[in-house]
Design an enzyme around this catalytic site. Sequence first.
Site, mmCIF file in Angstrom:
data_model
loop_
_atom_site.group_PDB
_atom_site.id
_atom_site.type_symbol
_atom_site.label_atom_id
_atom_site.label_comp_id
_atom_site.label_asym_id
_atom_site.label_seq_id
_atom_site.Cartn_x
_atom_site.Cartn_y
_atom_site.Cartn_z
ATOM 1 N N SER A 161 36.002 -6.818 -17.489
ATOM 2 C CA SER A 161 35.453 -5.885 -16.509
ATOM 3 C C SER A 161 35.467 -4.459 -17.014
ATOM 4 O O SER A 161 34.595 -3.665 -16.694
ATOM 5 C CB SER A 161 36.236 -5.987 -15.203
ATOM 6 O OG SER A 161 37.605 -5.708 -15.443
ATOM 7 N N LYS A 179 41.223 -6.532 -27.249
ATOM 8 C CA LYS A 179 40.404 -6.024 -26.146
ATOM 9 C C LYS A 179 40.297 -4.509 -26.255
ATOM 10 O O LYS A 179 41.305 -3.808 -26.310
ATOM 11 C CB LYS A 179 40.999 -6.433 -24.796
ATOM 12 C CG LYS A 179 40.138 -5.985 -23.613
ATOM 13 C CD LYS A 179 40.420 -6.780 -22.344
ATOM 14 C CE LYS A 179 41.827 -6.570 -21.837
ATOM 15 N NZ LYS A 179 42.024 -7.238 -20.525
ATOM 16 N N GLU A 267 47.702 -12.927 -29.161
ATOM 17 C CA GLU A 267 47.333 -14.037 -30.032
ATOM 18 C C GLU A 267 45.998 -14.613 -29.599
ATOM 19 O O GLU A 267 45.663 -14.624 -28.413
ATOM 20 C CB GLU A 267 48.411 -15.116 -30.008
ATOM 21 C CG GLU A 267 48.563 -15.816 -28.674
ATOM 22 C CD GLU A 267 49.518 -17.000 -28.726
ATOM 23 O OE1 GLU A 267 49.591 -17.645 -29.777
ATOM 24 O OE2 GLU A 267 50.182 -17.269 -27.713
ATOM 25 N N LEU A 268 45.229 -15.084 -30.562
ATOM 26 C CA LEU A 268 43.923 -15.661 -30.264
ATOM 27 C C LEU A 268 44.094 -17.082 -29.735
ATOM 28 O O LEU A 268 44.687 -17.933 -30.398
ATOM 29 C CB LEU A 268 43.055 -15.678 -31.528
ATOM 30 C CG LEU A 268 41.621 -16.183 -31.360
ATOM 31 C CD1 LEU A 268 40.826 -15.259 -30.456
ATOM 32 C CD2 LEU A 268 40.947 -16.320 -32.719
ATOM 33 N N ALA A 269 43.612 -17.311 -28.530
ATOM 34 C CA ALA A 269 43.719 -18.632 -27.909
ATOM 35 C C ALA A 269 42.384 -19.355 -28.011
ATOM 36 O O ALA A 269 41.320 -18.733 -28.046
ATOM 37 C CB ALA A 269 44.143 -18.492 -26.453
ATOM 38 N N ASP A 310 43.528 -11.766 -10.516
ATOM 39 C CA ASP A 310 42.182 -11.884 -11.068
ATOM 40 C C ASP A 310 41.806 -13.334 -11.325
ATOM 41 O O ASP A 310 41.484 -13.717 -12.455
ATOM 42 C CB ASP A 310 42.080 -11.077 -12.360
ATOM 43 C CG ASP A 310 40.682 -10.478 -12.553
ATOM 44 O OD1 ASP A 310 39.798 -10.768 -11.726
ATOM 45 O OD2 ASP A 310 40.488 -9.743 -13.523
ATOM 46 N N ASN A 315 38.533 -16.145 -16.944
ATOM 47 C CA ASN A 315 39.913 -15.865 -17.351
ATOM 48 C C ASN A 315 40.720 -17.113 -17.671
ATOM 49 O O ASN A 315 41.946 -17.083 -17.656
ATOM 50 C CB ASN A 315 40.628 -15.050 -16.270
ATOM 51 C CG ASN A 315 40.099 -13.636 -16.186
ATOM 52 O OD1 ASN A 315 39.503 -13.131 -17.142
ATOM 53 N ND2 ASN A 315 40.297 -12.986 -15.047
ATOM 54 N N ASP A 328 43.946 -12.244 -19.152
ATOM 55 C CA ASP A 328 43.714 -11.035 -18.355
ATOM 56 C C ASP A 328 44.779 -10.839 -17.276
ATOM 57 O O ASP A 328 44.688 -11.354 -16.163
ATOM 58 C CB ASP A 328 42.334 -11.059 -17.712
ATOM 59 C CG ASP A 328 41.899 -9.656 -17.263
ATOM 60 O OD1 ASP A 328 42.781 -8.792 -17.074
ATOM 61 O OD2 ASP A 328 40.690 -9.433 -17.105
#
Length: 496
Positions: A161, A179, A267-269, A310, A315, A328
């Site tokens: 967002s 991000k 960490e990249l999920a 959220d 997400n 998020d």
Amino acid sequence: MRRSTALAVTATGVIGIALWRRRRQATEAAPVLHTSRVARNAHLAGVGTKAGASYAMHRARRVFASAPRRVELDARQQLRTAEQVAAALGNMKGALMKVGQMLSYLDEGLPEPLRLALAQLQQDAPPMSAELAAGVVEQELGAPPDRVFLEWDPVPIAAASIGQVHRAITPEGRAVAVKVQYPGVDEAIRADLDNAGLFFAGLGRMFPGLDTGPVVEEVRVRLKEELDYRLEAENQRFFAAAYDGHPFIHVPAVVDDYCTGRVFTSELAEGARFDELRTSWTQEERNLAAEAIFRFVIRSLYRLHAFNGDPHPGNYLFRPGGRVTFLDFGLVKRFSPGEVRVLQRLIETIVIEPDPVAFRAALEEGGFLHQGAPITDDEVVEYFGHFYHFVLDDRGTLGEEYASHTARRLFQLDGGHPGIQQGGNVPPAYVILQRINLGLYAVLGQLNATAPWRSISEQLWPWVDGPPSTSLGEEEAAWLASRASARGNAGGQTVR
């Protein structure tokens, strides 16, 4: 033109408020007062829609363009300067984006033109240019991203967002998601929130029992917190620690060395997106995913006294067997034991030991219903009972019809409840929890999820602490037992 609002208590004991609705009647006169404000808001909506339409047209043109021409079109469409971004955000991002996220994925809960207009705020928003994103990283981390990271993908993998997400690899070889906050979005949101009184103007007249001041202030505080990615990092560390080693709930670890107020790295999920789950996976897998989401929300609220406000399809990442990664954590509300006790009392008096008189008293004591409100006890139960319906029986389906009916009741599209309008209120501590009504149930509704919701809830409600009734419940119980044993041996606090 008439507008009305309504309160609702969810099946988990949450009070929600619908801020406004519009009912068309041929005999009603138009327009309303405050013409300049209406014109301003209409202009903002128009600009956002035009910008989204422009980007949609751009995507259509790319289909028939050669590779070099696509590069040219992309470069022309991308936002090249901070001033352009700020101008676009003022219309497509900001606080309006949050409203769009909350409402746009409801099915029949809103009038179709309104739902589509809100959806436009997020679906066709153009991405930041690579140069602009790199500029934010350099300002925040001290060097361009290709120097900060071993590898950096300039093409965003997701849009949030108030920012967009890039893949990267740290110098230590760790794959991460970075991000980056849109330049100017903080000013856009603050401007929207400073004018929040315009949005709430007349709300007191529409809902005489509602104290609008604390409601507006709570919304302002929560959304302004979301602008600081350092707070998001703190929130995500809290949830990651609470669910460390959980068999089906995963919260990515925060990578602190690459986090600032406007850059957040974790960490990249990996996992499937919501649309793939909804359209391609079996109903059994959808049921498991829905149960995992429900367990995360309700356990966090009643056991951790925290709500990640959220619940949005974007997400989550999904893996088979009900394994869900939660993303998020910018909008998190913490509750005191006393505030949670209020919600517990509502559940006790309408679900566990139904008593209309006691339920009304609990609403009044909690500040949700004024004493002497012009509504009978039976009418109170009839209105609020809908939001507990799926836990009154032990097995049911949370489908789109229920989610839509919930939204319609919130927005008073299913008929008026003037007594609620006259006597209802929302204490500020519970304002954000309406996202369960408009967010969580919309998500579960799209999955058409079936489960023994009553038994699951009783396992999660600490004052009941019931036994597991599903395979996921058994996995969670085993995890809790192992954590309690480990912490007991180490002299630590037992996890509930």
